[in-house]
Scaffold this active site. Sequence first.
Site, short mmCIF file in Angstrom:
data_model
loop_
_atom_site.label_atom_id
_atom_site.label_comp_id
_atom_site.label_asym_id
_atom_site.label_seq_id
_atom_site.Cartn_x
_atom_site.Cartn_y
_atom_site.Cartn_z
N THR A 188 58.09 26.56 59.76
CA THR A 188 58.91 25.69 58.95
C THR A 188 59.53 24.83 59.77
O THR A 188 60.18 25.48 60.71
CB THR A 188 60.05 27.41 58.61
OG1 THR A 188 59.41 27.94 57.56
CG2 THR A 188 61.87 27.06 57.45
N CYS B 80 55.41 23.41 93.73
CA CYS B 80 54.89 24.51 95.33
C CYS B 80 54.61 25.35 94.78
O CYS B 80 55.33 26.32 93.99
CB CYS B 80 55.96 24.65 95.87
SG CYS B 80 56.09 25.56 97.78
#
Length: 384
Positions: free
Chosen positions: A238, A326
């Site tokens: 949808t 990181c």
Amino acid sequence: MIYLDYAATTPVDSRVLDAMLPFFRETYGNPSSVHRFGQKAETAIEEAREKVASVLHCRADEIIFTSCGSESDNLALRGAAMARRSTSGQKWILTSKTEHHAVSKTAEQLEKEYGFLLEWLEVNEFGGVSSEALSKAVCNDTALASVMYANNEIGTINPIAELAGIARSNNILFHTDAVQAAAYLDVNTQTLGVDLMSLGGHKFYGPKGVGALYVRKGTKLLPHMTGGGQEYSLRAGTQNVPYIVGFAEALSLAAEERESRTAHVKPLRDHIIGTVLEVIPESQLTGHPTNRLPNHASFVFKDVDGNLLLQMLDSAGFACSSGSACKTGNPEPSEVITALGHSRDWALGSLRITLGVDSTSEQVDSFVKELPGLVEKARKLNQR
């Protein structure tokens, strides 16, 4: 806080929000429904499709709405590669390691899990892909080439029209990820000559969670999301009516205001680049010095932990980003920065500053005043 991370996302333009709001509470029908509620929603989608097509200079039925730029990239690569292999047997994919992960990781998956062959295109010192690099990599069995219009990490703009021309002359499908480019560069598909082009709404003051894929008429794609027949049976589900309306409005405004927005950010960007390179020792600009996005400044600093620098900037009131991701106890440099040839002691210290319509000269002055001291402090902490 001073926001300097517009390449990551932008605030929704108030005009875009105004265009979206009626489709949450008033015109809320399912666009696949037959009744008038559904008809109104479907009309809104088709009007949005026409609006996007007018910016891209293409047919409305060449626009496929998706959930984001990453999904558009996935549909383009996976859909085109699968379709090409089934019709012609071609199985080579060409792309570069400076691409967004939505492209590079998809290409890697196609190689690892689906039996395609992958070749990484050479990039120059600015992270760009040249016509020579693409020509060199082309073979008779090449199905698809994908090169981004402008790099999200380092701002370099690629010669898409030239690259698409080479692909076309060799009967190769050509896709470009224009997610970062669309805010400031012309996305005329006729001028660019691409077969497929990805866009994402939240990079040009539209909402998050909506994107589009341009698919040149006649280009075969295998759908990667199946179900109903929405989006010409290429993307089931949808449709998100308010977001699609917002996407179209934001893209239209970006096209209309491109020159004024560029004129606003470019001097601010140049001031940042000039000051940083002059004032901060052992600093380098990443990406092309001139052929780059007008709002984009990016650097590497030797012997600096980029993530630590980001935290320090945040504490000082500046929102920026870094190319180094990181992991706990295991900081790794960005693949884009590494592809430029920087050694680890440089590559870990990347910083990206990106500007937008709300950026001011006062904000930039404040930033360039604070940054040198923070870089120096980050270096000292890194040497302990």
